[in-house]
Design an enzyme around this catalytic site. Sequence first.
Site, PDB file in Angstrom:
ATOM      1  N   HIS A 118       0.871  -1.182   0.000  1.00  0.00           N
ATOM      2  CA  HIS A 118       0.000   0.000   0.000  1.00  0.00           C
ATOM      3  C   HIS A 118       0.909   1.233   0.000  1.00  0.00           C
ATOM      4  O   HIS A 118       2.011   1.187   0.552  1.00  0.00           O
ATOM      5  CB  HIS A 118      -0.844  -0.046   1.285  1.00  0.00           C
ATOM      6  CG  HIS A 118      -1.888   1.017   1.390  1.00  0.00           C
ATOM      7  ND1 HIS A 118      -1.593   2.297   1.787  1.00  0.00           N
ATOM      8  CD2 HIS A 118      -3.230   0.991   1.167  1.00  0.00           C
ATOM      9  CE1 HIS A 118      -2.708   3.013   1.811  1.00  0.00           C
ATOM     10  NE2 HIS A 118      -3.719   2.235   1.435  1.00  0.00           N
ATOM     11  N   ASP A 194       3.504  -3.895   8.011  1.00  0.00           N
ATOM     12  CA  ASP A 194       2.246  -3.177   7.870  1.00  0.00           C
ATOM     13  C   ASP A 194       1.129  -4.193   8.080  1.00  0.00           C
ATOM     14  O   ASP A 194       0.810  -4.967   7.179  1.00  0.00           O
ATOM     15  CB  ASP A 194       2.193  -2.552   6.466  1.00  0.00           C
ATOM     16  CG  ASP A 194       0.838  -1.935   6.158  1.00  0.00           C
ATOM     17  OD1 ASP A 194      -0.064  -2.000   7.013  1.00  0.00           O
ATOM     18  OD2 ASP A 194       0.692  -1.392   5.049  1.00  0.00           O
ATOM     19  N   GLN A 197      -4.094  -4.918   7.284  1.00  0.00           N
ATOM     20  CA  GLN A 197      -5.126  -5.819   6.750  1.00  0.00           C
ATOM     21  C   GLN A 197      -5.208  -7.155   7.499  1.00  0.00           C
ATOM     22  O   GLN A 197      -6.037  -7.995   7.152  1.00  0.00           O
ATOM     23  CB  GLN A 197      -4.884  -6.081   5.256  1.00  0.00           C
ATOM     24  CG  GLN A 197      -5.080  -4.860   4.383  1.00  0.00           C
ATOM     25  CD  GLN A 197      -6.508  -4.312   4.420  1.00  0.00           C
ATOM     26  OE1 GLN A 197      -7.437  -4.961   4.892  1.00  0.00           O
ATOM     27  NE2 GLN A 197      -6.669  -3.099   3.942  1.00  0.00           N
ATOM     28  N   LYS A 220      -9.819  -0.392  10.755  1.00  0.00           N
ATOM     29  CA  LYS A 220      -9.883  -1.624   9.948  1.00  0.00           C
ATOM     30  C   LYS A 220     -10.123  -2.839  10.841  1.00  0.00           C
ATOM     31  O   LYS A 220     -10.119  -3.975  10.375  1.00  0.00           O
ATOM     32  CB  LYS A 220      -8.596  -1.785   9.141  1.00  0.00           C
ATOM     33  CG  LYS A 220      -8.453  -0.693   8.064  1.00  0.00           C
ATOM     34  CD  LYS A 220      -7.300  -0.945   7.173  1.00  0.00           C
ATOM     35  CE  LYS A 220      -6.889   0.281   6.390  1.00  0.00           C
ATOM     36  NZ  LYS A 220      -7.692   0.484   5.168  1.00  0.00           N
ATOM     37  N   CYS A 364      -4.734   2.362  -3.711  1.00  0.00           N
ATOM     38  CA  CYS A 364      -3.492   2.941  -3.156  1.00  0.00           C
ATOM     39  C   CYS A 364      -2.318   1.963  -3.296  1.00  0.00           C
ATOM     40  O   CYS A 364      -1.503   1.826  -2.383  1.00  0.00           O
ATOM     41  CB  CYS A 364      -3.655   3.360  -1.696  1.00  0.00           C
ATOM     42  SG  CYS A 364      -4.918   4.600  -1.458  1.00  0.00           S
TER      43      CYS A 364
END
Length: 406
Positions: A118, A194, A197, A220, A364
């Site tokens: 991302h 990261d 998700q 999220k 993104c």
Amino acid sequence: MSTAVAARSDFPALAAPGFVYLDNASTTQAPLAVIEAIAAFYRNGHANVGRGVYGLAERTTAAYEAARAQVARFLGLRHPSELVFTSGATDAINLVVEGWARRRVTAGSRVLTTVLEHHANLLPWQRLTRQHGARLETIDIDEEGRLDLDDAAAKLPGATVLAVTAISNVLGVRMPLPALAALAREHGVCMVVDAAQAVGHEPVDFAAIGCDFMALSAHKMLGPTGIGVLAARRERLLELEPVRVGGGMVREVAALGSDGPSRWREPPWGLEAGTPHIAGAIGMAAAAEYLAALGLPRIAAAEESLVRALLDGLRELEGIRVLGPGPGAARAGIVSFTFASHHPHDVAGLLGELGVAVRAGHHCAVPLMRHLGAPSTVRVSLGPYNDEGDVTALLAGLRHVTRVLA
Ligand code: PMP
């Protein structure tokens, strides 16, 4: 038969009959437990944190620190002080780049990443490496997005940073984080994950992964917007310089006109300048509690079973190209696809008219789109309140949409 782990009735935003929400990779809906925790914070009155000595101020500070402890437990941190509240995953990654990497990535340094990232985990690294004459290199992926561990092993020696996503927000492919972390440790490479998700969709245990830094956003994982986390191993946290300085984070203010430096509070407080998003932290902790009660392994299993049904159904549609891996260990609850003769925005727009919310665009992740040769995709992404009925409604919607567009 419903396979949803979370009761739909817990989510006021999903109350409208026929509304099918499948854009969870973008943001998730909040359960009443989160909404009520935030409302109670304001309803009962609040003060600022870490400053006042009257009762309400002490209670507010205690609530903020209790939220930190709860989210830290949820993420498998060894201690709450390893958790810095940020405004989200983007803010957390920028803090690592500016507060840690800026002084360590120099001319000739190498930063490793993937083409799947991302922009939040790409652009800060791209800017830093360009400014410092360093190299930004990508680890190879196969045609389904799986990371090539041999290539990672070949490229890691001598690198300064490995910045990698846990799950691609486009392809839904899972990265082999523990194996990567073992390699990164072996070569003394700082590993930044990261996890935007992954958290809220499967068990995420920071200590078990073994990385150095981990970034995520509350919105999220059924929590509020404007709040997120940078988790860090204690040793790395102590190396992190504040990027923002100001109120609440200073231990000693240098006298005006003197040459002496001001000194900061120890982390995490020295890294949280200004009034933090206290209500957000409390809401995030409520989301963590709600998710933990549902059970992350159950959520992951339910998403896996829905993804199987979704992939089976999608493959029956004419002219469709489904991206990413098939069902199995490498595939999380995010599925992107394109049609040979329909634009993703037309598909998503018509689905929206049917009450089915999915995302179309580059998500993104422009370098990945270039890599895939697809400027945009339709993306379906699951949450704990989705069930088989949602997948059926989506597939019926897609059959209708492709007929209309034909
Ligand atoms: N990383 C990934 C993988 C994401 O999907 C997102 C949000 N789409 C982000 C980072 C950025 O999150 P935020 O906008 O909440 O900072």
